[in-house]
Design a protein around this motif. Structure first.
Motif, PDB file in Angstrom:
ATOM      1  N   HIS A 179      -6.391   2.870  -3.746  1.00 18.41           N
ATOM      2  CA  HIS A 179      -5.655   3.625  -2.738  1.00 18.41           C
ATOM      3  C   HIS A 179      -6.017   5.095  -2.881  1.00 18.41           C
ATOM      4  N   ALA A 180      -6.187   5.775  -1.751  1.00 17.85           N
ATOM      5  CA  ALA A 180      -6.537   7.198  -1.765  1.00 17.85           C
ATOM      6  C   ALA A 180      -5.891   7.901  -0.576  1.00 17.85           C
ATOM      7  N   SER A 181      -5.483   9.141  -0.809  1.00 19.74           N
ATOM      8  CA  SER A 181      -4.910   9.968   0.256  1.00 19.74           C
ATOM      9  C   SER A 181      -6.034  10.691   0.993  1.00 19.74           C
ATOM     10  N   LYS A 182      -5.662  11.429   1.988  1.00 18.67           N
ATOM     11  CA  LYS A 182      -6.592  12.319   2.684  1.00 18.67           C
ATOM     12  C   LYS A 182      -7.111  13.334   1.669  1.00 18.67           C
ATOM     13  N   SER A 183      -8.370  13.683   1.796  1.00 17.65           N
ATOM     14  CA  SER A 183      -8.996  14.641   0.884  1.00 17.65           C
ATOM     15  C   SER A 183      -8.659  16.067   1.301  1.00 17.65           C
ATOM     16  N   GLU A 184      -8.322  16.869   0.323  1.00 20.30           N
ATOM     17  CA  GLU A 184      -8.119  18.306   0.535  1.00 20.30           C
ATOM     18  C   GLU A 184      -9.374  19.001   0.028  1.00 20.30           C
ATOM     19  N   CYS A 201       0.862  -1.185   0.000  1.00 14.28           N
ATOM     20  CA  CYS A 201       0.000   0.000   0.000  1.00 14.28           C
ATOM     21  C   CYS A 201       0.899   1.236   0.000  1.00 14.28           C
ATOM     22  N   PRO A 202       0.608   2.226  -0.860  1.00  9.70           N
ATOM     23  CA  PRO A 202       1.431   3.441  -0.874  1.00  9.70           C
ATOM     24  C   PRO A 202       1.414   4.122   0.500  1.00  9.70           C
ATOM     25  N   SER A 203       2.516   4.724   0.866  1.00  3.46           N
ATOM     26  CA  SER A 203       2.623   5.358   2.184  1.00  3.46           C
ATOM     27  C   SER A 203       1.625   6.500   2.357  1.00  3.46           C
ATOM     28  N   TRP A 204       1.133   7.088   1.263  1.00  3.05           N
ATOM     29  CA  TRP A 204       0.185   8.198   1.355  1.00  3.05           C
ATOM     30  C   TRP A 204      -1.268   7.729   1.487  1.00  3.05           C
ATOM     31  N   CYS A 205      -1.533   6.444   1.332  1.00  5.61           N
ATOM     32  CA  CYS A 205      -2.907   5.921   1.369  1.00  5.61           C
ATOM     33  C   CYS A 205      -3.443   5.919   2.794  1.00  5.61           C
TER      34      CYS A 205
END
Length: 168
Positions: A74-79, A54-58
């Motif tokens: 995979h998804a990062s925090k939403s801005e 899993c990507p570290s930003w997920c």
């Protein structure tokens, strides 16, 4: 001068490659920027936990519900950006952006890390270059918005109390 039995034994072993230890076999090799996380794979009736890269930003919880392996994204925090006005002071969501990747997508652009930007019903997907161009456009828009605010402030100041609803 004769070699000792120990040095002869060491020389004989020099051509044998070293063997991996049990610790070497316990974890797969990960690419930089990835970590192993648990994922619930299967159905609600029958599932098991598997460890996936899993990507570290997920920030997704891949154990929140069972997934088919090809459905894991995979998804990062939403801005987020919200807008409030004097008619709608609640700051309704205007736009959000997040980093995403869909490892099993048929479109190679979606398999790569990309930026999803939503300003309405459906997200639009951007390459990093497209996202930077959009950011430049938004910076220009913000600058224009500041100029409009200054012009409105100057106009209102020149009109005096009448426009502010004060008694004349």
């Amino acid at each position: 001068m004769a070699q000792s039995a120990i040095s002869q034994h060491t020389a004989a072993l020099a051509g044998i490659p070293s063997q991996p230890t049990a610790a070497d076999k316990s974890q797969p090799t990960l690419k930089p920027g990835f970590r192993l996380v648990p994922a619930l794979i299967g159905t609600r009736k029958a599932s098991h936990t598997a460890w996936i890269p899993c990507p570290s930003w997920c920030v997704e919880d891949h154990t929140a519900e069972p997934y088919q392996l090809e459905d894991i994204t995979h998804a990062s925090k939403s801005e987020d950006v919200g807008i409030s006005s004097f008619l709608k002071p609640n700051g309704d969501l205007l736009m959000f952006a997040m980093l995403q990747a869909d490892p099993a997508a048929t479109d190679s652009r979606l398999r790569q890390a990309h930026i999803a930007v939503e300003a309405g019903d459906m997200p639009e997907y951007h390459t990093p270059e497209m996202a930077e161009a959009l950011a430049d456009d938004l910076i220009a828009f913000a600058s224009s918005l500041r100029h409009l605010a200054r012009a409105a402030r100057l106009h209102n100041a020149s009109q005096g109390a009448e426009l502010r609803g004060e008694a004349v």
